[in-house]
Design a protein around this motif. Sequence first.
Motif, PDB file in Angstrom:
ATOM      1  N   ALA A  39       0.841  -1.190   0.000  1.00  0.00           N
ATOM      2  CA  ALA A  39       0.000   0.000   0.000  1.00  0.00           C
ATOM      3  C   ALA A  39       0.879   1.244   0.000  1.00  0.00           C
ATOM      4  O   ALA A  39       2.025   1.207   0.412  1.00  0.00           O
ATOM      5  N   LYS A  40       0.302   2.330  -0.461  1.00  0.00           N
ATOM      6  CA  LYS A  40       0.963   3.627  -0.419  1.00  0.00           C
ATOM      7  C   LYS A  40       0.322   4.406   0.709  1.00  0.00           C
ATOM      8  O   LYS A  40      -0.902   4.533   0.757  1.00  0.00           O
ATOM      9  N   ILE A  41       1.134   4.919   1.639  1.00  0.00           N
ATOM     10  CA  ILE A  41       0.576   5.673   2.754  1.00  0.00           C
ATOM     11  C   ILE A  41       1.271   7.025   2.875  1.00  0.00           C
ATOM     12  O   ILE A  41       2.433   7.185   2.513  1.00  0.00           O
ATOM     13  N   PRO A  49       0.175  -3.328   4.971  1.00  0.00           N
ATOM     14  CA  PRO A  49      -0.792  -2.881   5.974  1.00  0.00           C
ATOM     15  C   PRO A  49      -1.485  -4.019   6.721  1.00  0.00           C
ATOM     16  O   PRO A  49      -2.038  -3.802   7.782  1.00  0.00           O
ATOM     17  N   LEU A  82       0.982  -1.542  12.287  1.00  0.00           N
ATOM     18  CA  LEU A  82       1.356  -0.611  11.219  1.00  0.00           C
ATOM     19  C   LEU A  82       2.129   0.584  11.781  1.00  0.00           C
ATOM     20  O   LEU A  82       3.100   1.041  11.187  1.00  0.00           O
ATOM     21  N   VAL A 127       5.833   1.863  10.436  1.00  0.00           N
ATOM     22  CA  VAL A 127       6.039   3.211   9.912  1.00  0.00           C
ATOM     23  C   VAL A 127       7.128   3.929  10.715  1.00  0.00           C
ATOM     24  O   VAL A 127       8.019   4.557  10.151  1.00  0.00           O
ATOM     25  N   ILE A 177      -1.774   8.798   9.850  1.00  0.00           N
ATOM     26  CA  ILE A 177      -1.449   7.885   8.757  1.00  0.00           C
ATOM     27  C   ILE A 177      -2.662   7.816   7.833  1.00  0.00           C
ATOM     28  O   ILE A 177      -3.767   7.515   8.286  1.00  0.00           O
ATOM     29  N   LYS A 178      -2.452   8.134   6.552  1.00  0.00           N
ATOM     30  CA  LYS A 178      -3.507   8.032   5.541  1.00  0.00           C
ATOM     31  C   LYS A 178      -3.075   6.989   4.532  1.00  0.00           C
ATOM     32  O   LYS A 178      -1.945   6.996   4.074  1.00  0.00           O
ATOM     33  N   MET A 179      -3.989   6.107   4.151  1.00  0.00           N
ATOM     34  CA  MET A 179      -3.632   4.993   3.293  1.00  0.00           C
ATOM     35  C   MET A 179      -4.407   5.020   1.976  1.00  0.00           C
ATOM     36  O   MET A 179      -5.614   5.221   1.959  1.00  0.00           O
ATOM     37  N   ASN A 180      -3.692   4.787   0.860  1.00  0.00           N
ATOM     38  CA  ASN A 180      -4.271   4.574  -0.447  1.00  0.00           C
ATOM     39  C   ASN A 180      -3.900   3.171  -0.899  1.00  0.00           C
ATOM     40  O   ASN A 180      -2.728   2.870  -0.991  1.00  0.00           O
ATOM     41  N   LYS A 181      -4.876   2.344  -1.181  1.00  0.00           N
ATOM     42  CA  LYS A 181      -4.573   0.970  -1.621  1.00  0.00           C
ATOM     43  C   LYS A 181      -4.499   0.918  -3.109  1.00  0.00           C
ATOM     44  O   LYS A 181      -5.051   1.691  -3.800  1.00  0.00           O
TER      45      LYS A 181
END
Length: 62
Positions: A2-4, A29, A34, A38, A58-62
């Motif tokens: 994932a990109k966070i 993730p 997590l 990080v 922490i914000k996550m883009n899958k």
Amino acid sequence: MAKILVDFELSQGQEKITQGNIVIVNINPGKINLHDQVTKLIAEQFNCPAAIISIKEIKMNK
């Protein structure tokens, strides 16, 4: 994987506080804790002890 996006703060005493954000791509993730993953990655990147790092968000883009 994932990109966070992580907002964090490095605190080396009251007189030296660094705030910033970083994008981490190579992270799992689904793996346990997590937050610890990080923190460890930021400590490695900034060559500092993990104890001085404070994760704000922490914000996550899958």
